[in-house]
Design a protein around this motif. Structure first.
Motif, PDB file in Angstrom:
ATOM      1  N   LYS A   4      32.430  53.635  25.772  1.00 14.82           N
ATOM      2  CA  LYS A   4      31.097  53.370  26.315  1.00 14.82           C
ATOM      3  C   LYS A   4      30.821  54.252  27.527  1.00 14.82           C
ATOM      4  O   LYS A   4      30.031  53.902  28.386  1.00 14.82           O
ATOM      5  CB  LYS A   4      30.989  51.897  26.696  1.00 14.82           C
ATOM      6  CG  LYS A   4      31.080  50.990  25.495  1.00 14.82           C
ATOM      7  CD  LYS A   4      30.790  49.565  25.851  1.00 14.82           C
ATOM      8  CE  LYS A   4      30.840  48.722  24.600  1.00 14.82           C
ATOM      9  NZ  LYS A   4      30.349  47.392  24.825  1.00 14.82           N
ATOM     10  N   PHE A   5      31.483  55.417  27.579  1.00 10.33           N
ATOM     11  CA  PHE A   5      31.271  56.326  28.697  1.00 10.33           C
ATOM     12  C   PHE A   5      29.798  56.672  28.866  1.00 10.33           C
ATOM     13  O   PHE A   5      29.299  56.728  29.979  1.00 10.33           O
ATOM     14  CB  PHE A   5      32.072  57.624  28.531  1.00 10.33           C
ATOM     15  CG  PHE A   5      33.543  57.459  28.740  1.00 10.33           C
ATOM     16  CD1 PHE A   5      34.052  56.913  29.908  1.00 10.33           C
ATOM     17  CD2 PHE A   5      34.432  57.866  27.777  1.00 10.33           C
ATOM     18  CE1 PHE A   5      35.406  56.763  30.109  1.00 10.33           C
ATOM     19  CE2 PHE A   5      35.796  57.734  27.972  1.00 10.33           C
ATOM     20  CZ  PHE A   5      36.285  57.179  29.137  1.00 10.33           C
ATOM     21  N   ASP A   6      29.115  56.912  27.753  1.00  9.04           N
ATOM     22  CA  ASP A   6      27.708  57.307  27.837  1.00  9.04           C
ATOM     23  C   ASP A   6      26.828  56.192  28.389  1.00  9.04           C
ATOM     24  O   ASP A   6      25.786  56.454  28.974  1.00  9.04           O
ATOM     25  CB  ASP A   6      27.191  57.792  26.477  1.00  9.04           C
ATOM     26  CG  ASP A   6      27.476  56.837  25.340  1.00  9.04           C
ATOM     27  OD1 ASP A   6      28.344  55.954  25.497  1.00  9.04           O
ATOM     28  OD2 ASP A   6      26.835  56.975  24.293  1.00  9.04           O
ATOM     29  N   GLU A  10      26.566  58.405  34.410  1.00  4.52           N
ATOM     30  CA  GLU A  10      25.399  59.278  34.404  1.00  4.52           C
ATOM     31  C   GLU A  10      25.924  60.713  34.401  1.00  4.52           C
ATOM     32  O   GLU A  10      26.686  61.107  35.281  1.00  4.52           O
ATOM     33  CB  GLU A  10      24.584  59.027  35.668  1.00  4.52           C
ATOM     34  CG  GLU A  10      23.106  59.217  35.464  1.00  4.52           C
ATOM     35  CD  GLU A  10      22.339  58.758  36.681  1.00  4.52           C
ATOM     36  OE1 GLU A  10      21.822  59.645  37.376  1.00  4.52           O
ATOM     37  OE2 GLU A  10      22.277  57.539  36.919  1.00  4.52           O
ATOM     38  N   PHE A  11      25.562  61.481  33.394  1.00  2.00           N
ATOM     39  CA  PHE A  11      26.070  62.848  33.242  1.00  2.00           C
ATOM     40  C   PHE A  11      25.088  63.860  33.782  1.00  2.00           C
ATOM     41  O   PHE A  11      23.895  63.643  33.696  1.00  2.00           O
ATOM     42  CB  PHE A  11      26.357  63.127  31.759  1.00  2.00           C
ATOM     43  CG  PHE A  11      27.491  62.298  31.227  1.00  2.00           C
ATOM     44  CD1 PHE A  11      28.790  62.616  31.541  1.00  2.00           C
ATOM     45  CD2 PHE A  11      27.246  61.201  30.419  1.00  2.00           C
ATOM     46  CE1 PHE A  11      29.845  61.854  31.057  1.00  2.00           C
ATOM     47  CE2 PHE A  11      28.281  60.435  29.923  1.00  2.00           C
ATOM     48  CZ  PHE A  11      29.582  60.759  30.248  1.00  2.00           C
ATOM     49  N   ARG A  63      34.458  68.322  36.155  1.00  2.00           N
ATOM     50  CA  ARG A  63      33.035  68.033  35.929  1.00  2.00           C
ATOM     51  C   ARG A  63      32.795  67.960  34.424  1.00  2.00           C
ATOM     52  O   ARG A  63      33.031  68.924  33.700  1.00  2.00           O
ATOM     53  CB  ARG A  63      32.181  69.134  36.551  1.00  2.00           C
ATOM     54  CG  ARG A  63      30.710  68.885  36.411  1.00  2.00           C
ATOM     55  CD  ARG A  63      29.934  70.022  37.059  1.00  2.00           C
ATOM     56  NE  ARG A  63      28.583  70.044  36.593  1.00  2.00           N
ATOM     57  CZ  ARG A  63      27.553  69.587  37.282  1.00  2.00           C
ATOM     58  NH1 ARG A  63      27.746  69.086  38.470  1.00  2.00           N
ATOM     59  NH2 ARG A  63      26.339  69.636  36.789  1.00  2.00           N
ATOM     60  N   VAL A  64      32.345  66.793  33.965  1.00  2.00           N
ATOM     61  CA  VAL A  64      32.084  66.583  32.542  1.00  2.00           C
ATOM     62  C   VAL A  64      30.592  66.359  32.325  1.00  2.00           C
ATOM     63  O   VAL A  64      29.891  65.867  33.206  1.00  2.00           O
ATOM     64  CB  VAL A  64      32.903  65.397  31.984  1.00  2.00           C
ATOM     65  CG1 VAL A  64      34.380  65.721  31.967  1.00  2.00           C
ATOM     66  CG2 VAL A  64      32.659  64.138  32.773  1.00  2.00           C
ATOM     67  N   THR A  65      30.140  66.725  31.138  1.00  2.00           N
ATOM     68  CA  THR A  65      28.706  66.681  30.856  1.00  2.00           C
ATOM     69  C   THR A  65      28.295  65.638  29.821  1.00  2.00           C
ATOM     70  O   THR A  65      27.107  65.385  29.656  1.00  2.00           O
ATOM     71  CB  THR A  65      28.225  68.061  30.377  1.00  2.00           C
ATOM     72  OG1 THR A  65      28.984  68.439  29.223  1.00  2.00           O
ATOM     73  CG2 THR A  65      28.405  69.111  31.457  1.00  2.00           C
TER      74      THR A  65
END
Length: 87
Positions: A4-6, A10-11, A63-65
């Protein structure tokens, strides 16, 4: 992977990955080399050896998107032979 990362993040965002593996001089370089494939940048890994010195914990901010990007980084780091766990 069902995560449930998304929903929770907040990316883009910076995540701290902790990679635990066999204590060897090249482990931080192997980790950075894998990260450069997916997220080029300047990395400053922080090392913490285990009490007996057999293992080392490498903390590194990435840093992840997206959720997919996080999963890609986990899978890539998992291909390193010396790595035992990734948090």
């Amino acid at each position: 992977m069902q995560t449930k990362f998304d929903e929770l993040l907040e990316f883009p965002t910076v995540l701290n990955f902790k990679v635990m593996g066999v204590a060897c001089d090249e482990l931080p370089d192997l980790i950075v080399a894998e990260l450069q494939k997916h997220t080029p940048g300047d990395y400053s890994p922080k090392l913490k050896p285990s009490s007996k010195g057999n293992y080392v914990s490498v903390s590194i901010a990435v840093r992840v998107t997206s959720k997919e990007h996080i999963e890609q980084v986990y899978q890539s780091l998992n291909t390193i032979e010396q790595v035992r766990y990734i948090l």
